[in-house]
Design a protein around this motif. Sequence first.
Motif, PDB file in Angstrom:
ATOM      1  N   SER A 158       0.831  -1.208   0.000  1.00 34.75           N
ATOM      2  CA  SER A 158       0.000   0.000   0.000  1.00 34.75           C
ATOM      3  C   SER A 158       0.865   1.257   0.000  1.00 34.75           C
ATOM      4  O   SER A 158       0.485   2.275  -0.594  1.00 34.75           O
ATOM      5  N   VAL A 159       2.037   1.197   0.644  1.00 38.38           N
ATOM      6  CA  VAL A 159       2.978   2.322   0.606  1.00 38.38           C
ATOM      7  C   VAL A 159       3.498   2.522  -0.811  1.00 38.38           C
ATOM      8  O   VAL A 159       3.580   3.658  -1.310  1.00 38.38           O
ATOM      9  N   PHE A 160       3.846   1.433  -1.488  1.00 39.75           N
ATOM     10  CA  PHE A 160       4.275   1.521  -2.889  1.00 39.75           C
ATOM     11  C   PHE A 160       3.178   2.144  -3.751  1.00 39.75           C
ATOM     12  O   PHE A 160       3.451   3.013  -4.589  1.00 39.75           O
ATOM     13  N   ARG A 161       1.946   1.703  -3.545  1.00 39.95           N
ATOM     14  CA  ARG A 161       0.831   2.206  -4.360  1.00 39.95           C
ATOM     15  C   ARG A 161       0.610   3.693  -4.129  1.00 39.95           C
ATOM     16  O   ARG A 161       0.441   4.474  -5.086  1.00 39.95           O
ATOM     17  N   ASP A 162       0.634   4.136  -2.861  1.00 40.11           N
ATOM     18  CA  ASP A 162       0.429   5.554  -2.558  1.00 40.11           C
ATOM     19  C   ASP A 162       1.557   6.407  -3.113  1.00 40.11           C
ATOM     20  O   ASP A 162       1.323   7.532  -3.593  1.00 40.11           O
ATOM     21  N   ASN A 163       2.780   5.902  -3.061  1.00 37.32           N
ATOM     22  CA  ASN A 163       3.906   6.656  -3.613  1.00 37.32           C
ATOM     23  C   ASN A 163       3.758   6.847  -5.115  1.00 37.32           C
ATOM     24  O   ASN A 163       3.990   7.946  -5.650  1.00 37.32           O
ATOM     25  N   LEU A 164       3.371   5.788  -5.808  1.00 37.91           N
ATOM     26  CA  LEU A 164       3.178   5.895  -7.250  1.00 37.91           C
ATOM     27  C   LEU A 164       2.052   6.859  -7.596  1.00 37.91           C
ATOM     28  O   LEU A 164       2.149   7.634  -8.560  1.00 37.91           O
ATOM     29  N   GLN A 165       0.982   6.840  -6.825  1.00 37.94           N
ATOM     30  CA  GLN A 165      -0.129   7.752  -7.090  1.00 37.94           C
ATOM     31  C   GLN A 165       0.272   9.196  -6.831  1.00 37.94           C
ATOM     32  O   GLN A 165      -0.160  10.100  -7.561  1.00 37.94           O
ATOM     33  N   ASP A 166       1.094   9.442  -5.820  1.00 33.26           N
ATOM     34  CA  ASP A 166       1.562  10.804  -5.571  1.00 33.26           C
ATOM     35  C   ASP A 166       2.467  11.296  -6.693  1.00 33.26           C
ATOM     36  O   ASP A 166       2.395  12.466  -7.093  1.00 33.26           O
ATOM     37  N   LEU A 167       3.306  10.422  -7.212  1.00 31.58           N
ATOM     38  CA  LEU A 167       4.189  10.822  -8.300  1.00 31.58           C
ATOM     39  C   LEU A 167       3.407  11.028  -9.594  1.00 31.58           C
ATOM     40  O   LEU A 167       3.756  11.894 -10.405  1.00 31.58           O
ATOM     41  N   ARG A 168       2.368  10.228  -9.796  1.00 33.22           N
ATOM     42  CA  ARG A 168       1.503  10.474 -10.960  1.00 33.22           C
ATOM     43  C   ARG A 168       0.798  11.810 -10.831  1.00 33.22           C
ATOM     44  O   ARG A 168       0.524  12.481 -11.836  1.00 33.22           O
ATOM     45  N   LEU A 169       0.515  12.196  -9.604  1.00 26.35           N
ATOM     46  CA  LEU A 169      -0.147  13.482  -9.385  1.00 26.35           C
ATOM     47  C   LEU A 169       0.767  14.643  -9.774  1.00 26.35           C
ATOM     48  O   LEU A 169       0.292  15.699 -10.220  1.00 26.35           O
ATOM     49  N   LEU A 170       2.075  14.472  -9.615  1.00 22.28           N
ATOM     50  CA  LEU A 170       3.016  15.509 -10.061  1.00 22.28           C
ATOM     51  C   LEU A 170       2.944  15.691 -11.573  1.00 22.28           C
ATOM     52  O   LEU A 170       3.007  16.821 -12.078  1.00 22.28           O
ATOM     53  N   ILE A 171       2.807  14.584 -12.303  1.00 17.48           N
ATOM     54  CA  ILE A 171       2.657  14.681 -13.757  1.00 17.48           C
ATOM     55  C   ILE A 171       1.303  15.284 -14.105  1.00 17.48           C
ATOM     56  O   ILE A 171       1.178  16.078 -15.050  1.00 17.48           O
ATOM     57  N   THR A 172       0.283  14.928 -13.350  1.00 11.11           N
ATOM     58  CA  THR A 172      -1.072  15.405 -13.637  1.00 11.11           C
ATOM     59  C   THR A 172      -1.156  16.918 -13.538  1.00 11.11           C
ATOM     60  O   THR A 172      -1.775  17.571 -14.389  1.00 11.11           O
ATOM     61  N   LYS A 173      -0.561  17.478 -12.522  1.00 13.24           N
ATOM     62  CA  LYS A 173      -0.663  18.935 -12.342  1.00 13.24           C
ATOM     63  C   LYS A 173       0.053  19.686 -13.463  1.00 13.24           C
ATOM     64  O   LYS A 173      -0.389  20.766 -13.878  1.00 13.24           O
ATOM     65  N   GLU A 174       1.134  19.100 -13.991  1.00 12.65           N
ATOM     66  CA  GLU A 174       1.802  19.723 -15.124  1.00 12.65           C
ATOM     67  C   GLU A 174       1.008  19.518 -16.410  1.00 12.65           C
ATOM     68  O   GLU A 174       0.968  20.394 -17.281  1.00 12.65           O
ATOM     69  N   TYR A 175       0.357  18.374 -16.531  1.00  9.50           N
ATOM     70  CA  TYR A 175      -0.460  18.101 -17.707  1.00  9.50           C
ATOM     71  C   TYR A 175      -1.682  19.020 -17.746  1.00  9.50           C
ATOM     72  O   TYR A 175      -2.135  19.427 -18.824  1.00  9.50           O
ATOM     73  N   CYS A 176      -2.201  19.361 -16.579  1.00 11.66           N
ATOM     74  CA  CYS A 176      -3.344  20.286 -16.526  1.00 11.66           C
ATOM     75  C   CYS A 176      -2.972  21.657 -17.069  1.00 11.66           C
ATOM     76  O   CYS A 176      -3.807  22.343 -17.669  1.00 11.66           O
ATOM     77  N   ASN A 177      -1.732  22.077 -16.857  1.00 11.09           N
ATOM     78  CA  ASN A 177      -1.296  23.352 -17.427  1.00 11.09           C
ATOM     79  C   ASN A 177      -1.359  23.328 -18.952  1.00 11.09           C
ATOM     80  O   ASN A 177      -1.689  24.338 -19.585  1.00 11.09           O
ATOM     81  N   ILE A 178      -1.032  22.176 -19.535  1.00 15.02           N
ATOM     82  CA  ILE A 178      -1.106  22.056 -20.996  1.00 15.02           C
ATOM     83  C   ILE A 178      -2.552  22.135 -21.468  1.00 15.02           C
ATOM     84  O   ILE A 178      -2.886  22.840 -22.427  1.00 15.02           O
ATOM     85  N   LEU A 179      -3.450  21.417 -20.780  1.00 15.75           N
ATOM     86  CA  LEU A 179      -4.857  21.400 -21.193  1.00 15.75           C
ATOM     87  C   LEU A 179      -5.510  22.765 -21.037  1.00 15.75           C
ATOM     88  O   LEU A 179      -6.319  23.179 -21.876  1.00 15.75           O
TER      89      LEU A 179
END
Length: 446
Positions: A158-179
Amino acid sequence: MFDCQNDDEGEYFEGLYENGHWDWNNHTQGLIFISDLTSKPNDVKILPPATIIGPIQFKDDIGLIEQQRFKKRYQRKSSGETDVVFLQDIKDIVIYTAPISILNKSVINILHTSAADRFLRASIFYFQYYLQIADEMNKRILDLENKIRTKNSIKTESVFRDNLQDLRLLITKEYCNILLGAEEYKKYHHLGPKKKSRSMSKKESVIFESVLRISIQIIWVALGRKKINEIELEMHRIFKSKIFNMAEHKLAHNYKTTLTLEELCVLQGHCFNPNNKKLNMRAPLMNELTCHRDVSFMVFGLGVVKYSRLNSRLRYMERVLIAPEMMFSELQVTIGIIGLPRARFNTMLREIKVPAPTTSSGASVRQSMSRLASRFSKSTGTARTQKLYDDIYLPPQDFEEREHLPEYFPTESYPNKTCNHQHRLKWLARITRLRSGRRSAKIRHP
């Protein structure tokens, strides 16, 4: 004002089947497209860039002559004995080896913005950790043949899963700037800078596909040119729905069937939107925004907003996004080969491996070195095999210290990082020269 956004846009993004009609051809027994536009024989016909369809081949394995040409004209000059690998170095190699069909002025200008640098850093950081956890989960699944699954196993995963989701969130916030066309992406929004014009969907799709495929190549080079299939599959999975996942269709099989339920739960998380149907859907990456889990609101401003107080986990992520490459070793930040000594790599950023000596004296040297290595490994408890770059160890989440909304949100932001203006102009000039050469060749040989 950011100086990389002052170029006039001159690309031609008209579709291949516009300004014409379809008609039946009795000879070929099929439909043919007939253009309604009449052109004079002496007119110079400027062809639009082809729509990006199918695999794109980068010329990564180039000869010594081409490497010398790249080193002389486009490679960043060394800044001294302590010179390290910059993100710009990887971008230069990828742009140089990329096919001209996916390069245009907009793509070059976007790649030389501070917003794109944050996006690329977040992507490299995520995929490095993703591949690291994928290997770890593979080992754990193999160990289940001799071990029993316990509550501690579920807690660790579950720690691995939460870490991956947090790192995906870093990409998401940058992708939102593009959209949204925010910050430096404002000029490239499909509705124009003022968002009042007609939607330029063809132009947006060409730019998006080009930047996405160049980003995959940048991530692959940054991670030591390993596991390109895994990187491409995951990149297409998070940015595209299943229908538009070209990488998965290219493999002609469902790669999810090769993963166990535990691996899918960790690697892909639980942020899914079951209401997405056919074309009325969004990228799985955007589901991270609406996912019901405990996330700090300050994640969405990392690298842009100056926060007066950040915990160790968020401070580490902020350094990944904006810290200078020269300080990576001091800050203990790991993003692939970025920040490693540049002397360890050749012109194309491939690791220089010193061959083992074969003489009798070399044998004695190897024996002495092996003895020293064994003594060192016993004293430190570390393995003798050295990786190209270190593994990522994220600071743990602190759920005990709950965050409260402040009285006012910070308004001060970090200044935009000045892009490498000289390199940007070099690549723009090269693309113009190559495109004009291709057009002249097509005119001479119709």
